[in-house]
Design a protein around this motif. Structure first.
Motif, mmCIF file in Angstrom:
data_model
loop_
_atom_site.group_PDB
_atom_site.id
_atom_site.type_symbol
_atom_site.label_atom_id
_atom_site.label_comp_id
_atom_site.label_asym_id
_atom_site.label_seq_id
_atom_site.Cartn_x
_atom_site.Cartn_y
_atom_site.Cartn_z
ATOM 1 N N ALA A 20 0.829 -1.205 0.000
ATOM 2 C CA ALA A 20 0.000 0.000 0.000
ATOM 3 C C ALA A 20 0.868 1.261 0.000
ATOM 4 C CB ALA A 20 -0.938 -0.006 1.200
ATOM 5 N N ALA A 21 1.927 1.257 0.784
ATOM 6 C CA ALA A 21 2.825 2.418 0.841
ATOM 7 C C ALA A 21 3.522 2.629 -0.502
ATOM 8 C CB ALA A 21 3.846 2.241 1.953
ATOM 9 N N ALA A 22 3.987 1.552 -1.108
ATOM 10 C CA ALA A 22 4.677 1.668 -2.400
ATOM 11 C C ALA A 22 3.727 2.154 -3.496
ATOM 12 C CB ALA A 22 5.290 0.323 -2.785
ATOM 13 N N MET A 23 2.543 1.582 -3.558
ATOM 14 C CA MET A 23 1.581 1.993 -4.587
ATOM 15 C C MET A 23 1.089 3.420 -4.356
ATOM 16 S SD MET A 23 1.230 -0.291 -6.883
ATOM 17 C CE MET A 23 2.911 -0.786 -6.730
ATOM 18 N N GLY A 24 0.918 3.788 -3.092
ATOM 19 C CA GLY A 24 0.537 5.169 -2.778
ATOM 20 C C GLY A 24 1.616 6.153 -3.192
ATOM 21 N N ALA A 25 2.869 5.787 -2.930
ATOM 22 C CA ALA A 25 3.986 6.654 -3.321
ATOM 23 C C ALA A 25 4.079 6.778 -4.841
ATOM 24 C CB ALA A 25 5.291 6.113 -2.755
ATOM 25 N N ILE A 26 3.849 5.690 -5.544
ATOM 26 C CA ILE A 26 3.884 5.734 -7.018
ATOM 27 C C ILE A 26 2.756 6.599 -7.550
ATOM 28 C CG2 ILE A 26 3.552 4.325 -9.098
ATOM 29 C CD1 ILE A 26 5.141 2.115 -7.639
ATOM 30 N N ALA A 27 1.560 6.466 -6.984
ATOM 31 C CA ALA A 27 0.428 7.281 -7.434
ATOM 32 C C ALA A 27 0.692 8.766 -7.196
ATOM 33 C CB ALA A 27 -0.855 6.846 -6.729
ATOM 34 N N VAL A 28 1.220 9.097 -6.025
ATOM 35 C CA VAL A 28 1.543 10.495 -5.728
ATOM 36 C C VAL A 28 2.637 11.002 -6.662
ATOM 37 C CG1 VAL A 28 2.564 12.014 -3.970
ATOM 38 C CG2 VAL A 28 0.738 10.432 -3.348
ATOM 39 N N LEU A 29 3.647 10.185 -6.928
ATOM 40 C CA LEU A 29 4.722 10.569 -7.839
ATOM 41 C C LEU A 29 4.187 10.851 -9.243
ATOM 42 C CD1 LEU A 29 7.790 10.937 -8.209
ATOM 43 C CD2 LEU A 29 7.885 8.523 -8.830
ATOM 44 N N ILE A 30 3.267 10.035 -9.717
ATOM 45 C CA ILE A 30 2.665 10.243 -11.041
ATOM 46 C C ILE A 30 1.912 11.566 -11.072
ATOM 47 C CG2 ILE A 30 0.868 9.396 -12.613
ATOM 48 C CD1 ILE A 30 1.741 6.534 -11.762
ATOM 49 N N LEU A 31 1.144 11.852 -10.028
ATOM 50 C CA LEU A 31 0.380 13.101 -9.985
ATOM 51 C C LEU A 31 1.293 14.326 -9.890
ATOM 52 C CD1 LEU A 31 -2.594 12.008 -7.730
ATOM 53 C CD2 LEU A 31 -2.607 12.414 -10.201
ATOM 54 N N VAL A 32 2.356 14.222 -9.097
ATOM 55 C CA VAL A 32 3.313 15.338 -8.995
ATOM 56 C C VAL A 32 3.993 15.574 -10.343
ATOM 57 C CG1 VAL A 32 5.513 16.032 -7.947
ATOM 58 C CG2 VAL A 32 3.668 15.141 -6.515
ATOM 59 N N ALA A 33 4.337 14.504 -11.036
ATOM 60 C CA ALA A 33 4.950 14.651 -12.358
ATOM 61 C C ALA A 33 3.973 15.298 -13.341
ATOM 62 C CB ALA A 33 5.399 13.285 -12.882
ATOM 63 N N GLY A 34 2.696 14.976 -13.246
ATOM 64 C CA GLY A 34 1.698 15.600 -14.106
ATOM 65 C C GLY A 34 1.568 17.092 -13.848
ATOM 66 N N VAL A 35 1.558 17.473 -12.583
ATOM 67 C CA VAL A 35 1.495 18.905 -12.240
ATOM 68 C C VAL A 35 2.771 19.603 -12.703
ATOM 69 C CG1 VAL A 35 1.447 20.550 -10.321
ATOM 70 C CG2 VAL A 35 -0.102 18.591 -10.319
ATOM 71 N N TRP A 36 3.909 18.968 -12.475
ATOM 72 C CA TRP A 36 5.193 19.557 -12.875
ATOM 73 C C TRP A 36 5.248 19.764 -14.387
ATOM 74 C CZ3 TRP A 36 9.354 21.064 -9.909
ATOM 75 C CH2 TRP A 36 10.528 21.351 -10.593
ATOM 76 N N GLY A 37 4.790 18.767 -15.151
ATOM 77 C CA GLY A 37 4.786 18.879 -16.606
ATOM 78 C C GLY A 37 3.823 19.933 -17.109
ATOM 79 N N SER A 38 2.742 20.149 -16.410
ATOM 80 C CA SER A 38 1.749 21.133 -16.821
ATOM 81 C C SER A 38 2.152 22.546 -16.428
ATOM 82 C CB SER A 38 0.394 20.810 -16.190
ATOM 83 O OG SER A 38 -0.091 19.587 -16.652
ATOM 84 N N TRP A 39 2.780 22.687 -15.284
ATOM 85 C CA TRP A 39 3.062 24.014 -14.740
ATOM 86 C C TRP A 39 4.026 24.816 -15.616
ATOM 87 C CZ3 TRP A 39 0.480 27.140 -12.066
ATOM 88 C CH2 TRP A 39 1.068 28.258 -11.483
ATOM 89 N N GLY A 40 4.870 24.145 -16.381
ATOM 90 C CA GLY A 40 5.800 24.850 -17.257
ATOM 91 C C GLY A 40 5.099 25.786 -18.232
ATOM 92 N N THR A 41 3.931 25.425 -18.701
ATOM 93 C CA THR A 41 3.150 26.272 -19.598
ATOM 94 C C THR A 41 2.033 26.981 -18.852
ATOM 95 O OG1 THR A 41 3.602 24.770 -21.426
ATOM 96 C CG2 THR A 41 1.767 26.267 -21.705
ATOM 97 N N ALA A 42 1.424 26.308 -17.906
ATOM 98 C CA ALA A 42 0.260 26.866 -17.208
ATOM 99 C C ALA A 42 0.594 28.142 -16.448
ATOM 100 C CB ALA A 42 -0.326 25.830 -16.266
ATOM 101 N N GLN A 43 1.803 28.268 -15.949
ATOM 102 C CA GLN A 43 2.152 29.467 -15.189
ATOM 103 C C GLN A 43 2.029 30.725 -16.033
ATOM 104 O OE1 GLN A 43 6.264 29.725 -13.976
ATOM 105 N NE2 GLN A 43 6.893 28.413 -15.673
ATOM 106 N N TYR A 44 2.351 30.648 -17.312
ATOM 107 C CA TYR A 44 2.253 31.816 -18.176
ATOM 108 C C TYR A 44 0.811 32.142 -18.510
ATOM 109 C CZ TYR A 44 7.167 30.741 -18.718
ATOM 110 O OH TYR A 44 8.467 30.464 -18.463
ATOM 111 N N VAL A 45 -0.012 31.120 -18.661
ATOM 112 C CA VAL A 45 -1.400 31.315 -19.061
ATOM 113 C C VAL A 45 -2.269 31.737 -17.877
ATOM 114 C CG1 VAL A 45 -3.378 30.201 -20.131
ATOM 115 C CG2 VAL A 45 -1.097 29.601 -20.867
#
Length: 169
Positions: A26-51
């Motif tokens: 559960a801890a490993a899968m939770g950490a992976i899910a959080v990591l995926i979501l953080v990577a999604g926000v990180w990938g989006s923020w590069g453009t979203a901050q300007y808009v």
């Protein structure tokens, strides 16, 4: 209960699975899910901050005159005070940009790169997060066995991606 079945198996857990292993999974899968979501926000923020944070940024229009494989170019006409006209700026072609059309854009600081503004620009900027929501829903459903949360993540991702591709014309 089947008479030949041991009493521990009828308690709802698999025989031989230690509680520490269940917690570790559960801890490993939770950490992976959080990591995926953080990577999604990180990938989006590069453009979203300007808009999304437009205060003090150069805003104007781009009349697309030429397109290559990955980018389109054209003259930039300012709409805000302090913005300067440019003979040629570059926009990513993946934003559904077509030659001969005019788009409202925001200039990235210290460059001739622009991003689309408005609702279409905001939604398109968050497309990486939509994909991350879909991927995280699989991890949450399969690894954590939390189907309601997984459906919520999946529905959010589908809604975001659908809205982005419906608005980006």
């Amino acid at each position: 209960m089947i008479p030949a079945m041991p009493a521990a198996a009828s308690a709802g857990s698999r025989p031989g699975v230690h509680p520490a292993l269940r917690f570790g999974r559960a801890a490993a899968m939770g950490a992976i899910a959080v990591l995926i979501l953080v990577a999604g926000v990180w990938g989006s923020w590069g453009t979203a901050q300007y808009v999304m944070l437009t205060k003090g940024r150069e805003q104007g229009t781009l009349a697309v005159t030429a397109c290559a494989e990955d980018t389109c170019t054209g003259p930039y006409t300012p709409m805000t005070a302090g913005s300067t006209a440019r003979r040629q700026v570059v926009i990513d072609k993946g934003v559904a940009v077509r030659k001969g059309r005019t788009y409202t854009v925001i200039v990235k600081p210290d460059s001739d790169q622009v991003v689309r503004s408005g609702a279409a620009g905001v939604l398109y900027a968050w497309v990486p997060l939509g994909g991350a929501l879909l991927l995280a829903s699989l991890v949450v459903a399969g690894g954590l066995r939390r189907t309601r949360i997984a459906w919520a993540l999946c529905g959010s991702g589908v809604a975001l991606l659908t809205a982005a591709f419906a608005l980006v014309d």
